[in-house]
Design a protein around this motif. Structure first.
Motif, PDB file in Angstrom:
ATOM      1  N   GLN A  55       0.805  -1.202   0.000  1.00 41.05           N
ATOM      2  CA  GLN A  55       0.000   0.000   0.000  1.00 41.05           C
ATOM      3  C   GLN A  55       0.855   1.276   0.000  1.00 41.05           C
ATOM      4  OE1 GLN A  55      -3.943  -0.397   2.113  1.00 41.05           O
ATOM      5  NE2 GLN A  55      -2.759  -1.877   3.306  1.00 41.05           N
ATOM      6  N   VAL A  76      -8.135   4.345   0.877  1.00 38.88           N
ATOM      7  CA  VAL A  76      -9.264   3.646   0.254  1.00 38.88           C
ATOM      8  C   VAL A  76      -9.288   3.916  -1.242  1.00 38.88           C
ATOM      9  CG1 VAL A  76     -11.785   3.514   0.144  1.00 38.88           C
ATOM     10  CG2 VAL A  76     -10.630   3.616   2.366  1.00 38.88           C
ATOM     11  N   ALA A  79      -6.904   1.703  -3.143  1.00 38.28           N
ATOM     12  CA  ALA A  79      -7.375   0.335  -3.357  1.00 38.28           C
ATOM     13  C   ALA A  79      -8.396   0.277  -4.480  1.00 38.28           C
ATOM     14  CB  ALA A  79      -7.961  -0.228  -2.062  1.00 38.28           C
ATOM     15  N   VAL A  80      -9.310   1.242  -4.498  1.00 40.50           N
ATOM     16  CA  VAL A  80     -10.321   1.282  -5.559  1.00 40.50           C
ATOM     17  C   VAL A  80      -9.652   1.488  -6.914  1.00 40.50           C
ATOM     18  CG1 VAL A  80     -12.283   2.570  -6.474  1.00 40.50           C
ATOM     19  CG2 VAL A  80     -12.159   2.063  -4.023  1.00 40.50           C
ATOM     20  N   LEU A  93     -12.463  -9.245  -0.026  1.00 42.56           N
ATOM     21  CA  LEU A  93     -11.520  -8.292   0.557  1.00 42.56           C
ATOM     22  C   LEU A  93     -11.037  -8.799   1.905  1.00 42.56           C
ATOM     23  CD1 LEU A  93     -10.210  -5.466   0.381  1.00 42.56           C
ATOM     24  CD2 LEU A  93     -12.288  -4.550   1.443  1.00 42.56           C
ATOM     25  N   VAL A 102      -8.518   0.004   6.392  1.00 42.54           N
ATOM     26  CA  VAL A 102      -8.798   0.352   4.996  1.00 42.54           C
ATOM     27  C   VAL A 102      -9.931  -0.527   4.460  1.00 42.54           C
ATOM     28  CG1 VAL A 102      -7.842   0.503   2.669  1.00 42.54           C
ATOM     29  CG2 VAL A 102      -6.418   1.114   4.636  1.00 42.54           C
ATOM     30  N   LEU A 106     -13.431   0.677   2.982  1.00 45.07           N
ATOM     31  CA  LEU A 106     -13.747   0.354   1.599  1.00 45.07           C
ATOM     32  C   LEU A 106     -15.080  -0.378   1.505  1.00 45.07           C
ATOM     33  CD1 LEU A 106     -13.091   0.091  -1.395  1.00 45.07           C
ATOM     34  CD2 LEU A 106     -11.549  -1.795  -0.841  1.00 45.07           C
ATOM     35  N   HIS A 110     -17.845   1.605  -0.398  1.00 44.99           N
ATOM     36  CA  HIS A 110     -17.959   1.081  -1.769  1.00 44.99           C
ATOM     37  C   HIS A 110     -18.420  -0.382  -1.731  1.00 44.99           C
ATOM     38  CE1 HIS A 110     -15.740   4.588  -3.349  1.00 44.99           C
ATOM     39  NE2 HIS A 110     -15.030   4.487  -2.247  1.00 44.99           N
ATOM     40  N   ARG A 113     -18.086  -2.905  -4.596  1.00 40.43           N
ATOM     41  CA  ARG A 113     -16.776  -3.424  -4.995  1.00 40.43           C
ATOM     42  C   ARG A 113     -16.338  -4.605  -4.129  1.00 40.43           C
ATOM     43  NH1 ARG A 113     -14.399   0.310  -8.429  1.00 40.43           N
ATOM     44  NH2 ARG A 113     -13.405  -1.582  -9.250  1.00 40.43           N
TER      45      ARG A 113
END
Length: 276
Positions: A55, A76, A79-80, A93, A102, A106, A110, A113
């Motif tokens: 990351q 975040v 990652a997206v 995830l 995170v 996320l 989201h 996702r």
């Protein structure tokens, strides 16, 4: 592989069947994507495709200088963006330690996702806030954060005498070579400061902005975790509104992916396969 996203370059360890259901693995402090090696091997054998992300601050090509660049919304968004670049609409995830924070954010922000969430060691931020407000022992467990937020001083303390304090903190990840596996990269110029900037950028407002998580969720906690006590762990359930499972690992330290890759892999697979 290397992924260019948001003007940064992220290192990603990809493995497993190319057509397997995708899993995004997010590491914590002061580790890197290598903490998932044993877990990933089991997931590959079960037919899953994994992407272990180094990351922001941990990938040398994704190491901005400003503390504000390490706020939770930025992490975040990274990652997206990596998922977008990989062409992945949704993933299973998994996050450990800071990677769990995170992952919670996320999944809350989201949900489209995230197929499933497995959070490891660190509970939902609201559960942690509850514990800090009601449990004096949790306040003591979290007292190290005050040092980590002090520029320069934290680096000096953790890196002094061949990074003795940093190595001691990693007790439980395995033998000396395993400790070196994580400690040595943190001794590279700028690496530890970037990792500590996650703590320095952390704010109550950003943590409070993480809402309830509705996706199918498993939270894995170990009762020998020196950083996270039972109050925080058990409070987590109130902030997972979908199907939820709490997995307790007795006698295991904070470093669950290293210390208990087998039981952790089982929990991830049970959640990903819909049997949790």
């Amino acid at each position: 592989m290397r992924i260019d996203a948001r003007g940064l370059t992220f290192d990603v360890r990809a493995g497993g069947p190319p057509d397997g259901a995708p899993v995004l693995l997010l590491h914590g402090f002061p580790q890197h994507s290598g903490e998932w090696d044993e877990v990933a091997a089991t997931l590959h054998a079960a037919g899953l495709r994994t992407y272990a992300l180094d990351q922001r601050g941990y990938s040398p090509g994704a190491r901005p200088a400003a503390v504000a660049d390490y706020r939770i919304p930025e992490l975040v968004a990274d990652a997206v963006a990596v998922l977008d670049t990989l062409g992945l609409d949704a993933v299973h995830l998994v996050g450990h330690d800071w990677g769990a924070i995170v992952a919670w954010a996320l999944a809350a922000g989201h949900p489209e996702r995230v197929r499933t969430l497995t959070a490891v060691s660190v509970p939902h931020p609201a559960a942690m806030a509850h514990a800090l407000a009601t449990d004096g022992q949790q306040k003591a467990r979290s007292s190290y954060i005050a040092l980590f937020r002090k520029p320069d001083k934290a680096e000096k303390v953790l890196l002094a005498w061949n990074a003795t304090a940093l190595r001691k903190m990693l007790t439980g990840v395995g033998d000396a070579s395993r400790v070196d596996h994580y400690a040595d990269p943190m001794r590279e110029p700028g690496a530890l400061t970037a990792a500590l900037n996650w703590y320095r950028a952390m704010s109550r407002a950003d943590l409070a902005a993480v809402g309830p998580v509705a996706v199918p969720t498993t939270y894995v906690w170990s009762d020998k975790d020196i950083a996270i006590g039972r109050t925080a762990a058990e409070a987590c359930a109130a902030h997972a509104t979908g199907d939820y499972r709490f997995v307790q690992l007795p006698g295991v330290s904070h470093w669950i992916p290293d210390a208990a890759p087998g039981p952790l892999s089982e929990a991830i697979l049970a959640r990903a396969n819909g049997t949790a």
